[in-house]
Design an enzyme around this catalytic site. Structure first.
Site, PDB file in Angstrom:
ATOM      1  CG  HIS A  70      -1.705   1.047   1.195  1.00 45.19           C
ATOM      2  ND1 HIS A  70      -1.887   2.883   1.625  1.00 45.19           N
ATOM      3  CD2 HIS A  70      -3.444   0.994   0.286  1.00 45.19           C
ATOM      4  CE1 HIS A  70      -2.640   2.452   1.803  1.00 45.19           C
ATOM      5  NE2 HIS A  70      -3.647   2.261   0.750  1.00 45.19           N
ATOM      6  CB  ILE A  76       0.361   5.663   1.257  1.00 42.37           C
ATOM      7  CG1 ILE A  76       1.342   7.126   0.306  1.00 42.37           C
ATOM      8  CG2 ILE A  76      -0.860   7.315   2.149  1.00 42.37           C
ATOM      9  CD1 ILE A  76       0.375   7.788  -0.549  1.00 42.37           C
ATOM     10  N   GLY A  79      -5.660   4.834   5.793  1.00 42.33           N
ATOM     11  CA  GLY A  79      -6.800   4.679   6.490  1.00 42.33           C
ATOM     12  C   GLY A  79      -7.293   4.418   7.533  1.00 42.33           C
ATOM     13  CB  VAL A  80      -8.597   1.026   7.503  1.00 43.33           C
ATOM     14  CG1 VAL A  80      -9.883   0.945   6.252  1.00 43.33           C
ATOM     15  CG2 VAL A  80      -7.471   0.762   6.884  1.00 43.33           C
ATOM     16  CD  GLU A  84      -8.002  -1.396  15.483  1.00 44.45           C
ATOM     17  OE1 GLU A  84      -7.240  -2.175  16.630  1.00 44.45           O
ATOM     18  OE2 GLU A  84      -8.484  -1.674  14.812  1.00 44.45           O
TER      19      GLU A  84
END
Length: 179
Positions: A70, A76, A79-80, A84
């Site tokens: 990713h 990068i 976002g998840v 978390e």
């Protein structure tokens, strides 16, 4: 609904001492069940139980589970994964202070999330939460922010809910028995 005025941080960054955390990974593990690649906090930096605020550090390493894929050649932080990390900070604070009266706190949802920058390996992601609402045995609601190098990279509101550990264990045992 994020209640922090635009441009303001939940906690003054000058109050955070990255060299002298108030809790290390072992203290975090006492409160949070996540282990191995799912541990998303490095240290707890600050806590104020009167204001119901807490801050943590996430040292973003080159060997994070998401780095290779990713995105290839341009890692990068997803976002998840940022969400978390914020959920784990909220859970730590809630459990340490027994706010929900629950054996475990789970992710209940997020609202008004805005990603305002990127996080990459080598960054020090500062996470901050301020509890907005606590309903014992029901839910916590917290405003959150993530900051890298003094710039906001993520903000929003999250909900934490009690996890019925015994019921989940029973369900998993039943699944295992039928397979």
């Amino acid at each position: 609904m994020t209640v922090t005025p635009k441009g303001k941080f939940i906690i003054d960054l000058e109050l955070l001492d990255l060299e002298n955390p108030i809790a290390d990974i072992e203290a975090i593990r006492v409160q949070n069940p996540q282990r191995h690649e799912m541990e998303q906090l490095t240290a707890i930096l600050y806590e104020d139980t009167e204001l119901n605020v807490c801050a943590a550090l996430k040292e973003v390493g080159e060997d994070e589970f998401w780095v290779r894929g990713h995105m290839p050649g341009m890692p990068i932080m997803p976002g998840v994964v940022m969400l978390e990390a914020v959920a784990q900070l909220s859970s730590f604070y809630s459990q340490k202070n027994d706010l929900l009266g629950a054996e475990m706190v789970g992710f209940g949802g997020v609202d008004d999330v805005k990603f305002r920058g990127i996080v990459t390996p080598g960054d020090q992601l500062i996470l901050m939460v301020r509890l907005l609402k606590v309903r014992r045995s029901r839910m916590i609601v917290a405003a959150f922010q993530g900051v890298v190098d003094g710039s906001m990279v993520v903000e929003g509101t999250l909900k934490g809910i009690p996890i019925p550990v015994a019921a989940v264990e029973e369900m998993l045992a039943q699944k295992k028995a039928t397979t």
